[in-house]
Design a protein around this motif. Structure first.
Motif, PDB file in Angstrom:
ATOM      1  N   ILE A   7      24.106  11.201 -11.960  1.00  0.00           N
ATOM      2  CA  ILE A   7      22.966  12.124 -12.624  1.00  0.00           C
ATOM      3  C   ILE A   7      21.466  11.660 -11.773  1.00  0.00           C
ATOM      4  O   ILE A   7      20.847  12.298 -11.641  1.00  0.00           O
ATOM      5  N   LEU A   8      21.898  10.433 -11.460  1.00  0.00           N
ATOM      6  CA  LEU A   8      20.580   9.900 -10.506  1.00  0.00           C
ATOM      7  C   LEU A   8      20.647  10.644  -9.155  1.00  0.00           C
ATOM      8  O   LEU A   8      19.279  11.066  -8.755  1.00  0.00           O
ATOM      9  N   ALA A   9      21.726  10.865  -8.635  1.00  0.00           N
ATOM     10  CA  ALA A   9      21.802  11.767  -7.100  1.00  0.00           C
ATOM     11  C   ALA A   9      21.324  13.227  -7.544  1.00  0.00           C
ATOM     12  O   ALA A   9      20.432  13.717  -6.756  1.00  0.00           O
ATOM     13  N   ARG A  10      21.407  13.911  -8.682  1.00  0.00           N
ATOM     14  CA  ARG A  10      21.100  15.128  -9.014  1.00  0.00           C
ATOM     15  C   ARG A  10      19.708  15.048  -9.264  1.00  0.00           C
ATOM     16  O   ARG A  10      18.759  15.846  -8.672  1.00  0.00           O
ATOM     17  N   TRP A  11      19.016  13.900  -9.656  1.00  0.00           N
ATOM     18  CA  TRP A  11      17.566  13.830  -9.815  1.00  0.00           C
ATOM     19  C   TRP A  11      16.860  13.762  -8.522  1.00  0.00           C
ATOM     20  O   TRP A  11      15.800  14.481  -8.457  1.00  0.00           O
ATOM     21  N   GLY A  30       0.838  -1.111  -0.065  1.00  0.00           N
ATOM     22  CA  GLY A  30       0.118  -0.002  -0.053  1.00  0.00           C
ATOM     23  C   GLY A  30       0.792   1.084  -0.167  1.00  0.00           C
ATOM     24  O   GLY A  30       0.321   2.229   0.436  1.00  0.00           O
ATOM     25  N   VAL A  31       2.114   1.280  -0.596  1.00  0.00           N
ATOM     26  CA  VAL A  31       2.909   2.406  -0.594  1.00  0.00           C
ATOM     27  C   VAL A  31       2.790   2.983  -2.110  1.00  0.00           C
ATOM     28  O   VAL A  31       3.373   1.976  -2.925  1.00  0.00           O
ATOM     29  N   ARG A  32       2.847   4.001  -2.189  1.00  0.00           N
ATOM     30  CA  ARG A  32       3.377   4.739  -3.678  1.00  0.00           C
ATOM     31  C   ARG A  32       4.685   4.434  -4.180  1.00  0.00           C
ATOM     32  O   ARG A  32       5.656   4.473  -3.291  1.00  0.00           O
ATOM     33  N   VAL A  33       4.742   4.062  -5.299  1.00  0.00           N
ATOM     34  CA  VAL A  33       5.971   3.776  -5.863  1.00  0.00           C
ATOM     35  C   VAL A  33       6.255   4.510  -7.149  1.00  0.00           C
ATOM     36  O   VAL A  33       5.162   4.629  -8.077  1.00  0.00           O
ATOM     37  N   ARG A  34       7.562   4.793  -7.338  1.00  0.00           N
ATOM     38  CA  ARG A  34       7.739   5.459  -8.564  1.00  0.00           C
ATOM     39  C   ARG A  34       9.391   4.955  -9.144  1.00  0.00           C
ATOM     40  O   ARG A  34      10.036   4.479  -8.226  1.00  0.00           O
ATOM     41  N   LEU A  35       9.391   4.545 -10.262  1.00  0.00           N
ATOM     42  CA  LEU A  35      10.602   3.922 -10.868  1.00  0.00           C
ATOM     43  C   LEU A  35      11.337   4.983 -11.698  1.00  0.00           C
ATOM     44  O   LEU A  35      10.576   5.440 -12.658  1.00  0.00           O
ATOM     45  N   VAL A  36      12.672   5.435 -11.625  1.00  0.00           N
ATOM     46  CA  VAL A  36      13.211   6.417 -12.135  1.00  0.00           C
ATOM     47  C   VAL A  36      14.381   5.684 -12.677  1.00  0.00           C
ATOM     48  O   VAL A  36      15.498   5.248 -11.914  1.00  0.00           O
ATOM     49  N   HIS A  79      17.957  15.152  -5.709  1.00  0.00           N
ATOM     50  CA  HIS A  79      17.907  16.232  -4.956  1.00  0.00           C
ATOM     51  C   HIS A  79      17.112  17.211  -5.674  1.00  0.00           C
ATOM     52  O   HIS A  79      16.303  17.992  -4.624  1.00  0.00           O
ATOM     53  N   GLU A  80      17.013  17.225  -7.005  1.00  0.00           N
ATOM     54  CA  GLU A  80      16.077  18.311  -7.580  1.00  0.00           C
ATOM     55  C   GLU A  80      14.421  17.853  -7.233  1.00  0.00           C
ATOM     56  O   GLU A  80      13.747  18.690  -7.112  1.00  0.00           O
ATOM     57  N   GLU A  81      14.276  16.656  -7.442  1.00  0.00           N
ATOM     58  CA  GLU A  81      12.715  16.210  -7.652  1.00  0.00           C
ATOM     59  C   GLU A  81      12.197  15.759  -5.978  1.00  0.00           C
ATOM     60  O   GLU A  81      10.912  15.835  -5.679  1.00  0.00           O
ATOM     61  N   LEU A  82      13.111  15.344  -4.959  1.00  0.00           N
ATOM     62  CA  LEU A  82      12.659  14.972  -3.725  1.00  0.00           C
ATOM     63  C   LEU A  82      13.240  15.779  -2.634  1.00  0.00           C
ATOM     64  O   LEU A  82      12.781  15.763  -1.520  1.00  0.00           O
ATOM     65  N   GLY A  83      14.158  16.662  -3.036  1.00  0.00           N
ATOM     66  CA  GLY A  83      14.652  17.588  -1.819  1.00  0.00           C
ATOM     67  C   GLY A  83      15.600  16.899  -1.021  1.00  0.00           C
ATOM     68  O   GLY A  83      15.974  15.786  -0.884  1.00  0.00           O
TER      69      GLY A  83
END
Length: 196
Positions: free
Chosen positions: A186-190, A155-161, A192-196
């Motif tokens: 690049i994944l770390a930058r994403w 029951g936890v929302r999931v995102r795949l990047v 930081h920018e998208e999740l804070g």
């Protein structure tokens, strides 16, 4: 399996297969290193979620191989994920049940490009496998479906990047080894920018 940091119900949990892909994530969010493959990913995430508390969402970050031209060197939030090494149709014929059907993910507004990710325990580096998979998906990885399935079951929302590290052809393993650190940045930058 290794959990780095503490899970906070108000923050995402980053789920990454190997330390190389998580090398530049920092300490802002908890990171679960699962190991490669569907079994490792599903057992690690299921164990952590069963212990509680649940994070606000699970975000699977990782590399993927391109099954179609023009995708290498780009980052994508996945719209649909399927298992390429599970014959859902044969299992439906045998059991009358749908087992391992594709999962459509809820993308945040204004994100994602709806690409299809094929997950399986085969590191795709051979042209005939690539062509066969390209008929049903854009990218290939080894953990995405497992992570999405376990998170949904809990029951936890999931995102795949996924950042596309190689073209899933001969030499892909060498390309991945040579590029994984740059991919991790690049994944770390994403994150930081998208999740804070």
């Amino acid at each position: 399996m290794r959990l780095i940091g503490d899970i906070d119900p108000t923050r995402p949990l980053l789920v990454v297969a190997v330390a190389e892909e998580a090398a530049h994530l920092g300490e802002g969010l908890p990171v679960l290193l699962t190991g490669m493959g569907k079994v490792n990913a599903s057992s690690a995430l299921a164990t952590v979620l069963a212990r509680g508390p649940h994070p606000s969402e699970v975000v699977n970050l990782g590399t993927a191989g391109a099954l179609r031209p023009g995708l290498q060197g780009t980052t994508h939030e996945i719209g649909t994920v399927l298992q390429h090494d599970l014959d859902t149709e044969v299992l439906r014929t045998l059991t009358g049940e749908t087992i391992g059907a594709p999962l459509t993910l809820d993308l945040p507004a204004g994100t994602g490009d709806g690409l299809v990710l094929a997950t399986g325990d085969l590191f795709v580096a051979e042209e005939s496998a690539r062509q066969r998979l390209a008929a049903q998906a854009h990218l290939v990885d080894m953990e995405g479906y497992a992570v999405a399935s376990v998170a949904r079951s809990a029951g936890v929302r999931v995102r795949l990047v996924k950042y596309v590290s190689d073209e899933a052809v001969e030499g892909a393993a060498t390309t991945w080894r040579d590029s994984v650190d740059a991919c991790a940045k690049i994944l770390a930058r994403w994150a930081h920018e998208e999740l804070g």
